[in-house]
Write a protein that holds these residues in place. Structure first.
Motif, PDB file in Angstrom:
ATOM      1  N   PRO A 280      54.728   9.958  11.258  1.00  0.00           N
ATOM      2  CA  PRO A 280      54.066  11.249  11.450  1.00  0.00           C
ATOM      3  C   PRO A 280      53.998  12.027  10.132  1.00  0.00           C
ATOM      4  O   PRO A 280      54.972  12.044   9.361  1.00  0.00           O
ATOM      5  CB  PRO A 280      54.958  11.972  12.460  1.00  0.00           C
ATOM      6  N   VAL A 281      52.860  12.663   9.881  1.00  0.00           N
ATOM      7  CA  VAL A 281      52.675  13.484   8.679  1.00  0.00           C
ATOM      8  C   VAL A 281      52.309  14.886   9.132  1.00  0.00           C
ATOM      9  O   VAL A 281      51.331  15.079   9.853  1.00  0.00           O
ATOM     10  CB  VAL A 281      51.570  12.913   7.772  1.00  0.00           C
TER      11      VAL A 281
ATOM     12  N   TYR B 116      59.654  11.149   9.533  1.00  0.00           N
ATOM     13  CA  TYR B 116      58.429  11.947   9.438  1.00  0.00           C
ATOM     14  C   TYR B 116      58.374  12.565   8.050  1.00  0.00           C
ATOM     15  O   TYR B 116      59.390  12.625   7.336  1.00  0.00           O
ATOM     16  CB  TYR B 116      58.365  13.025  10.531  1.00  0.00           C
ATOM     17  N   VAL B 117      57.170  13.004   7.665  1.00  0.00           N
ATOM     18  CA  VAL B 117      56.973  13.570   6.325  1.00  0.00           C
ATOM     19  C   VAL B 117      56.407  14.975   6.444  1.00  0.00           C
ATOM     20  O   VAL B 117      55.451  15.216   7.197  1.00  0.00           O
ATOM     21  CB  VAL B 117      56.012  12.704   5.482  1.00  0.00           C
ATOM     22  N   LEU B 118      57.007  15.892   5.702  1.00  0.00           N
ATOM     23  CA  LEU B 118      56.496  17.253   5.589  1.00  0.00           C
ATOM     24  C   LEU B 118      55.790  17.402   4.248  1.00  0.00           C
ATOM     25  O   LEU B 118      56.382  17.145   3.190  1.00  0.00           O
ATOM     26  CB  LEU B 118      57.647  18.258   5.702  1.00  0.00           C
ATOM     27  N   VAL B 119      54.515  17.806   4.299  1.00  0.00           N
ATOM     28  CA  VAL B 119      53.659  17.870   3.108  1.00  0.00           C
ATOM     29  C   VAL B 119      53.011  19.255   3.054  1.00  0.00           C
ATOM     30  O   VAL B 119      52.682  19.823   4.102  1.00  0.00           O
ATOM     31  CB  VAL B 119      52.552  16.786   3.190  1.00  0.00           C
TER      32      VAL B 119
ATOM     33  N   VAL C 219      56.287  11.350  19.556  1.00  0.00           N
ATOM     34  CA  VAL C 219      56.625  10.789  18.258  1.00  0.00           C
ATOM     35  C   VAL C 219      57.461  11.754  17.418  1.00  0.00           C
ATOM     36  O   VAL C 219      58.121  11.337  16.457  1.00  0.00           O
ATOM     37  CB  VAL C 219      55.334  10.374  17.504  1.00  0.00           C
ATOM     38  N   MET C 220      57.430  13.051  17.774  1.00  0.00           N
ATOM     39  CA  MET C 220      58.257  14.032  17.086  1.00  0.00           C
ATOM     40  C   MET C 220      59.495  14.429  17.886  1.00  0.00           C
ATOM     41  O   MET C 220      60.320  15.190  17.422  1.00  0.00           O
ATOM     42  CB  MET C 220      57.430  15.278  16.748  1.00  0.00           C
ATOM     43  N   ARG C 221      59.628  13.906  19.081  1.00  0.00           N
ATOM     44  CA  ARG C 221      60.811  14.193  19.899  1.00  0.00           C
ATOM     45  C   ARG C 221      61.783  13.024  19.954  1.00  0.00           C
ATOM     46  O   ARG C 221      62.946  13.198  20.294  1.00  0.00           O
ATOM     47  CB  ARG C 221      60.372  14.589  21.324  1.00  0.00           C
ATOM     48  N   GLU C 222      61.300  11.827  19.637  1.00  0.00           N
ATOM     49  CA  GLU C 222      62.131  10.632  19.652  1.00  0.00           C
ATOM     50  C   GLU C 222      62.242  10.060  18.247  1.00  0.00           C
ATOM     51  O   GLU C 222      61.338  10.222  17.428  1.00  0.00           O
ATOM     52  CB  GLU C 222      61.516   9.553  20.563  1.00  0.00           C
ATOM     53  N   GLU C 223      63.335   9.363  17.988  1.00  0.00           N
ATOM     54  CA  GLU C 223      63.423   8.599  16.750  1.00  0.00           C
ATOM     55  C   GLU C 223      62.401   7.467  16.822  1.00  0.00           C
ATOM     56  O   GLU C 223      62.346   6.726  17.801  1.00  0.00           O
ATOM     57  CB  GLU C 223      64.824   8.026  16.565  1.00  0.00           C
ATOM     58  N   VAL C 224      61.574   7.328  15.802  1.00  0.00           N
ATOM     59  CA  VAL C 224      60.476   6.364  15.841  1.00  0.00           C
ATOM     60  C   VAL C 224      60.996   4.934  15.793  1.00  0.00           C
ATOM     61  O   VAL C 224      60.644   4.089  16.612  1.00  0.00           O
ATOM     62  CB  VAL C 224      59.488   6.615  14.691  1.00  0.00           C
TER      63      VAL C 224
ATOM     64  N   THR D  85      51.186   2.556  10.727  1.00  0.00           N
ATOM     65  CA  THR D  85      50.425   3.624  11.380  1.00  0.00           C
ATOM     66  C   THR D  85      50.873   4.985  10.871  1.00  0.00           C
ATOM     67  O   THR D  85      52.074   5.272  10.808  1.00  0.00           O
ATOM     68  CB  THR D  85      50.630   3.567  12.911  1.00  0.00           C
ATOM     69  N   LEU D  86      49.903   5.827  10.528  1.00  0.00           N
ATOM     70  CA  LEU D  86      50.190   7.215  10.183  1.00  0.00           C
ATOM     71  C   LEU D  86      49.633   8.116  11.274  1.00  0.00           C
ATOM     72  O   LEU D  86      48.498   7.929  11.719  1.00  0.00           O
ATOM     73  CB  LEU D  86      49.590   7.586   8.831  1.00  0.00           C
ATOM     74  N   VAL D  87      50.436   9.064  11.692  1.00  0.00           N
ATOM     75  CA  VAL D  87      50.024  10.048  12.701  1.00  0.00           C
ATOM     76  C   VAL D  87      49.831  11.367  11.960  1.00  0.00           C
ATOM     77  O   VAL D  87      50.799  12.062  11.641  1.00  0.00           O
ATOM     78  CB  VAL D  87      51.080  10.183  13.819  1.00  0.00           C
ATOM     79  N   VAL D  88      48.579  11.682  11.651  1.00  0.00           N
ATOM     80  CA  VAL D  88      48.272  12.855  10.830  1.00  0.00           C
ATOM     81  C   VAL D  88      48.067  14.056  11.743  1.00  0.00           C
ATOM     82  O   VAL D  88      47.319  13.995  12.723  1.00  0.00           O
ATOM     83  CB  VAL D  88      47.015  12.610   9.974  1.00  0.00           C
ATOM     84  N   GLY D  89      48.728  15.150  11.389  1.00  0.00           N
ATOM     85  CA  GLY D  89      48.624  16.341  12.217  1.00  0.00           C
ATOM     86  C   GLY D  89      49.508  16.266  13.443  1.00  0.00           C
ATOM     87  O   GLY D  89      49.175  16.811  14.508  1.00  0.00           O
ATOM     88  N   ALA D  90      50.647  15.571  13.331  1.00  0.00           N
ATOM     89  CA  ALA D  90      51.593  15.503  14.444  1.00  0.00           C
ATOM     90  C   ALA D  90      52.111  16.898  14.762  1.00  0.00           C
ATOM     91  O   ALA D  90      52.230  17.757  13.882  1.00  0.00           O
ATOM     92  CB  ALA D  90      52.747  14.573  14.094  1.00  0.00           C
TER      93      ALA D  90
END
Length: 477
Positions: free
Chosen positions: A359-360, A259-262, A348-353, A337-342
């Motif tokens: 996720p962004v 995941y990415v933190l922006v 998708v934020m609780r499991e390893e993708v 696929t990008l998940v914006v505003g995860a």
């Protein structure tokens, strides 16, 4: 093990293991020439079947980019073997260790010795590299090796078993079958060291089984590896590098950015830039030969579920121009696929993708980003992008991860002079280069007493001599 209750594959595994253990005890320390010969034969295993390995891996995946197999597997194995071959004589030499003043003129040495028989439970995602890289360290250290390949890559596993069998005696190195019963029994054998690469869930089971024999383990697991985009980062540059790190092997990489933190005010802009880079690299055609397929229908369905769950909870989903093209699924290619505003409640934020879904998320400030990472299990990798050195060093000092690449993704793994390993839930132990040699060796401390040493003064009867010696030792400590 009661042979009357076991199948032929299990009996074969046990017999091979016991034979290898016996040889490791009667011939415990192969010399330099023998080890170099084994490394040369291991290289020949890969070199002689390089194209067949590429084809077998592609067949197992449904489609695997030939270039990715070459650069992320074959060449890395060759690099490991070349490095070990070049430095092995130095690694094998006894190491000088300082001797405390009160024990002079004695000497201390550390002497590397093989542990014995090493077990390797290999994964499916990089089946050649993640199988043979630890084997290089084990062989260099003078051990014998048994490999259990993944059942998800049957074409590759059969080819590896045959290729190794042609170059190695079964007492040196062998590859087992992939039967389910063999997989379950493998970790219960009393290896001298066991290597497992795979999921955290299975890693716990392997560690538990190995623990019953007090078998030391190296666990290369995974987890949710973050990429942090600092406010000082070049967004275009970061987007390109994150896109590559995420989509190599279609995201089926244990150190891929999960995941990415922006910064909050850049989330949408960054996501659009990443999507543009993904489209530039791999286009929108599912038949693109550079884009790797998902390993199985089950894994494909899992990724679909992650995206559907995120969409149902309010995330914005960004995909290529034709995400609904049925050819994606027909080729078992999952669209980038990008998940914006995860958000944290999404699966998708609780499991390893472990796939091409990214996720962004936005963050308020640096402290917020660091806290977000630290609320989770220690990741196998962390990526930081930016130009602010103070910000970079704060993230490095306040987070713990298996490894870090600054201003790129993945490349810390390729540094052969650096160890590769996890921490906490992302793994334990390390290998690569000399680190692998040390992991699979017992560094035996040896103390050589000198005939001029006064250690006999410690023996009874004690009397006044012990008081003088005690006074001297206190003065020196």
């Amino acid at each position: 093990m009661d042979r009357s209750l076991t199948s032929a594959p299990l009996r074969a595994l046990e017999d091979a293991f016991q034979a290898m253990v016996a040889r490791s005890r009667t011939e415990p320390a192969p010399n330099l020439a023998e080890r170099l010969d084994r490394l040369a034969r291991l290289r020949a295993v890969v070199a002689d079947s390089e194209e067949r390995f590429r084809q077998a891996i592609s067949a197992d995946f449904g489609h695997r980019s030939a270039v990715e197999t070459t650069i992320a597997e074959t060449l890395l194995v060759f690099s490991e073997i070349r490095h070990a071959t070049k430095h092995l004589k130095t690694w094998m030499a006894p190491q000088r260790v300082a001797t405390a003043l009160q024990f002079l003129p004695a000497r201390n040495r550390l002497i590397p010795q093989p542990l014995g028989v090493i077990g390797i439970i290999a994964p499916w995602n990089y089946p050649l590299q993640l199988t043979l890289a630890p084997a290089v360290g084990a062989i260099a250290a003078g051990n014998r090796v048994i490999i259990k390949p993944s059942e998800l890559v049957p074409h590759f596993s059969a080819l590896l078993k045959d290729a190794v069998g042609q170059k190695f005696d079964a007492s040196e190195m062998l590859v087992t079958g992939t039967e389910d019963e063999v997989a379950k029994a493998f970790a219960t054998l009393p290896f001298d060291h066991l290597v497992f690469t795979g999921s955290t869930r299975v890693g716990r089971l392997v560690a538990e089984a190995a623990g019953r024999n007090l078998t030391p383990v190296t666990l290369e697991l995974g987890g949710k590896s973050p990429a942090i985009i600092d406010g000082s980062a070049d967004l275009d540059e970061a987007a390109e590098r994150v896109a590559y790190g995420k989509l190599l092997n279609a995201g089926q990489t244990c150190i891929a950015p999960d995941y990415v933190l922006v910064p909050q005010n850049s989330v949408q802009a960054f996501a659009e830039k990443v999507r543009a880079q993904m489209r530039r690299m791999f286009g929108t055609d599912p038949a693109n030969k550079d884009y790797t397929a998902v390993i199985s229908d089950r894994h494909y369905a899992r990724l679909e579920g992650l995206v559907a769950d995120a969409a149902s909870r309010g995330a914005k989903i960004l995909q290529p121009a034709k995400p609904n093209d049925p050819n994606w699924k027909a080729h078992r290619k999952f669209p980038p696929t990008l998940v914006v505003g995860a958000s944290e409640e999404m699966a998708v934020m609780r499991e390893e993708v472990f796939g091409p879904v990214l996720p962004v998320l936005g963050y308020r400030d640096r402290t917020d980003a660091i806290a977000f990472v630290n609320r989770r299990d220690r990741p196998l990798a962390l990526y930081w992008f930016g130009k602010d050195r103070a910000a970079r060093d704060e993230v490095l000092s306040r987070t713990v991860s298996g490894g870090v690449t600054v201003n790129d993704c993945l490349f810390h793994f390729t540094q052969i002079n650096q160890p590769m390993g996890g921490v906490g839930a992302s793994g334990t132990g390390a290998y690569h280069g000399e680190w692998g040699f040390r992991t699979f060796s017992k560094l035996k401390p040896v103390f050589y007493r000198s005939k001029f040493n006064r250690l006999a003064d410690l023996y009874p009867p004690y009397g006044g001599k012990i008081a003088r010696l005690e006074k001297m030792m206190r003065f020196m400590s």
